[in-house]
Design a protein around this motif. Structure first.
Motif, PDB file in Angstrom:
ATOM      1  N   ILE A  44     -12.241  -8.201 -69.628  1.00 39.24           N
ATOM      2  CA  ILE A  44     -10.874  -8.676 -69.458  1.00 39.24           C
ATOM      3  C   ILE A  44     -10.361  -8.420 -68.054  1.00 39.24           C
ATOM      4  O   ILE A  44      -9.656  -9.255 -67.475  1.00 39.24           O
ATOM      5  CB  ILE A  44      -9.948  -8.042 -70.503  1.00 39.24           C
ATOM      6  CG1 ILE A  44     -10.360  -8.515 -71.889  1.00 39.24           C
ATOM      7  CG2 ILE A  44      -8.505  -8.390 -70.220  1.00 39.24           C
ATOM      8  CD1 ILE A  44      -9.384  -8.169 -72.964  1.00 39.24           C
ATOM      9  N   GLY A  46     -12.180  -8.407 -65.461  1.00 36.46           N
ATOM     10  CA  GLY A  46     -12.818  -9.468 -64.693  1.00 36.46           C
ATOM     11  C   GLY A  46     -12.053 -10.768 -64.832  1.00 36.46           C
ATOM     12  O   GLY A  46     -11.806 -11.497 -63.869  1.00 36.46           O
ATOM     13  N   MET A  47     -11.634 -11.053 -66.058  1.00 34.50           N
ATOM     14  CA  MET A  47     -10.851 -12.253 -66.326  1.00 34.50           C
ATOM     15  C   MET A  47      -9.547 -12.225 -65.540  1.00 34.50           C
ATOM     16  O   MET A  47      -9.118 -13.226 -64.965  1.00 34.50           O
ATOM     17  CB  MET A  47     -10.556 -12.342 -67.829  1.00 34.50           C
ATOM     18  CG  MET A  47      -9.760 -13.575 -68.222  1.00 34.50           C
ATOM     19  SD  MET A  47      -9.364 -13.582 -69.991  1.00 34.50           S
ATOM     20  CE  MET A  47      -7.819 -12.706 -70.007  1.00 34.50           C
ATOM     21  N   LEU A  48      -8.915 -11.056 -65.509  1.00 37.97           N
ATOM     22  CA  LEU A  48      -7.631 -10.939 -64.813  1.00 37.97           C
ATOM     23  C   LEU A  48      -7.775 -11.124 -63.309  1.00 37.97           C
ATOM     24  O   LEU A  48      -6.880 -11.675 -62.666  1.00 37.97           O
ATOM     25  CB  LEU A  48      -6.999  -9.581 -65.108  1.00 37.97           C
ATOM     26  CG  LEU A  48      -6.405  -9.450 -66.507  1.00 37.97           C
ATOM     27  CD1 LEU A  48      -5.976  -8.021 -66.779  1.00 37.97           C
ATOM     28  CD2 LEU A  48      -5.237 -10.396 -66.685  1.00 37.97           C
ATOM     29  N   VAL A  50      -9.939 -13.074 -61.849  1.00 37.97           N
ATOM     30  CA  VAL A  50     -10.013 -14.525 -61.655  1.00 37.97           C
ATOM     31  C   VAL A  50      -8.637 -15.148 -61.857  1.00 37.97           C
ATOM     32  O   VAL A  50      -8.214 -16.028 -61.109  1.00 37.97           O
ATOM     33  CB  VAL A  50     -11.039 -15.152 -62.634  1.00 37.97           C
ATOM     34  CG1 VAL A  50     -11.043 -16.662 -62.511  1.00 37.97           C
ATOM     35  CG2 VAL A  50     -12.428 -14.607 -62.367  1.00 37.97           C
TER      36      VAL A  50
END
Lengths: 103, 247
Positions: A44, A46-48, A50
Motif C-alpha cells: 500500500i 508503494g501504491m501511495l 505512485v
C-alpha cells in the motif's frame, strides 16, 4: 443538498469504511486476513507513492525530474540516517529548490 | 503482545513508574513531526479554497474534524458548491476513500488490544497516520496503544489547525510555499524506503508499485486506485496460496 448534510454524509461513509474491517472481524481475525494484513503495508505504501506522483507530467518539461530527484534524495537520506523527519525535510527542500531552478 | 493493565483513568506519569506518560507524549510528538509541516501547510490550502467557495471557519473545522481525509475534503468542496445529492456524495466518498478499508484491515492485529483508545484510533486512520503506524513498531518501554493513540491525535490536531488557519488567512500568505506539498510524497517515499530496508522479501512492495503503475496506465489518474487495490490483493493472495502449498 445543503452543506451540513453533505459533510455529514461524507463523514459517515468515511468512518464506515474505516470501521468496517474492525466490525466484521470482531471476535477473531481470520488467518487469511491476518496474513494479508502483514503483507499489505509495504504494497500500500508503494501504491501511495505512485498515487502522489500520478499527476506528474513526464512527457513535458521538466519531465518529472524534480519529483524523481527529490524522491531519490528522500530514499538516500533515509538509507543513510534512518530518520523519517530528516528525509522528508531534505527531500521537500530539494524539491522546492528544484522547481524554482527549472521553473 | 504484552497487555498493559488498564486503570479506568490514566494520569501521565503514574502507571509503569516515573515519567512514562510524558515520555510517550514526547515520543509520539516527535514521530508525528514529519506529518505536522505537511499537514499544516497543505491544509491551509484547503482552508483557503473552501473560504473562496463561500464556506468559512465552521465548515473548515467540521470537515477537518469529522471527515478527516485529504483528497475527500478537496472533492467535498466541489460536491458542496455543486449542490450534489446525498447519493452522489455517498458514492463519491466510497470511491475516493475505499483505500481506508485496506488500512483498517492492515491494522486489525496492531489495534486489537487498544481498548478505550480503539474507536478514536480507527476513526483517525488517514494515509499519513497509517504510514507512520503500519509497521507496528513503537518505542521500547512505552505503552504501544497509547503511543499510537497519541500519534493519531497529534496528526488530527495539526490537520484541524491547518484547515482552520487556512480559512482564517484567506488568500494572504507571507512567503511562497510552492512545492511544500511534496512533503506528503516525501513521507511515503521515506516510509517505503524504511520498510524496504527492514524486510528481506521485497515482493509485496514491488507488487504495490507495479500493480498501481499498471492500473494508472490502464485506468487513468482518476480511476486507478480501486483496480490497483484489487490487483494488489489478488496478487498477494495468490503469492500466499503458492507459499502455503510448498513443503
Amino acid at each position: 443538498m445543503n452543506a451540513p448534510v453533505l459533510i455529514a454524509v461524507m463523514a459517515a461513509v468515511t468512518a464506515l469504511l474505516r470501521f468496517l474491517p474492525f466490525l466484521l472481524f470482531k471476535r477473531k481475525t481470520p488467518p487469511f486476513i491476518a496474513a494479508l494484513s502483514r503483507v499489505l503495508p509495504p504494497a500500500i505504501i508503494g501504491m501511495l507513492v505512485v498515487y502522489c506522483l500520478k499527476d506528474v507530467r513526464f512527457a513535458a518539461a521538466p519531465y518529472g525530474l524534480p519529483e524523481c530527484a527529490a524522491a531519490a534524495g528522500v530514499a538516500v537520506v533515509q538509507k543513510l540516517k534512518r530518520n523519517t523527519l530528516l528525509s522528508i525535510l531534505a527531500g521537500t527542500l530539494l524539491y522546492m529548490l528544484l522547481i524554482r531552478a527549472v521553473g | 503482545m504484552e497487555k498493559w493493565p488498564e486503570p479506568w483513568y490514566t494520569v501521565p506519569g503514574d502507571a509503569a513508574g516515573g515519567d512514562s506518560g510524558r515520555n510517550t507524549v514526547k515520543k509520539a510528538f516527535v514521530t508525528s513531526l514529519p506529518v505536522m509541516a505537511g499537514y499544516i501547510v497543505l491544509r491551509i490550502g484547503f482552508g483557503i479554497l473552501l473560504r473562496n467557495a463561500g464556506y468559512g471557519l465552521p465548515y473548515a473545522f467540521a470537515m477537518a474534524a469529522l471527515i478527516y481525509a485529504g483528497s475527500m475534503q478537496y472533492v467535498g468542496i466541489g460536491l458542496i458548491t455543486g449542490g450534489a445529492s446525498v447519493i452522489t456524495a455517498a458514492l463519491t466518498t466510497l470511491m475516493v476513500n475505499a483505500r481506508h478499508l485496506f488500512y483498517s484491515i492492515s491494522m486489525t492485529g496492531h489495534y486489537q488490544h487498544a481498548g478505550k483508545y480503539k474507536p478514536y484510533m480507527i476513526f483517525a486512520l488517514t494515509d499519513e497516520t497509517y504510514s507512520l503506524l503500519c509497521d507496528g513498531k513503537t518505542p521500547a518501554g512505552e505503552d504501544p496503544d497509547r503511543y499510537r493513540f497519541l500519534v493519531s491525535l497529534f496528526n488530527h490536531c495539526y490537520w484541524i489547525l491547518g484547515c482552520t488557519l487556512g480559512s482564517l488567512l484567506g488568500a494572504v500568505l507571507p512567503f511562497s510555499t510552492a512545492g511544500i506539498e511534496f512533503s506528503m510524497t516525501a513521507l511515503f517515499v521515506a516510509s517505503f524506503t524504511e520498510q524496504w530496508l527492514n524486510s528481506r522479501d521485497h515482493l509485496p512492495a514491488l507488487t504495490g508499485i507495479f500493480s498501481t503503475l499498471l492500473c494508472l496506465l490502464l485506468f487513468g489518474p482518476d480511476r486507478f486506485l480501486i483496480p490497483a487495490m484489487l490487483l494488489i490483493t489478488l496478487i498477494l493472495s495468490l503469492l500466499r496460496v503458492r507459499k502455503e502449498g510448498q513443503p
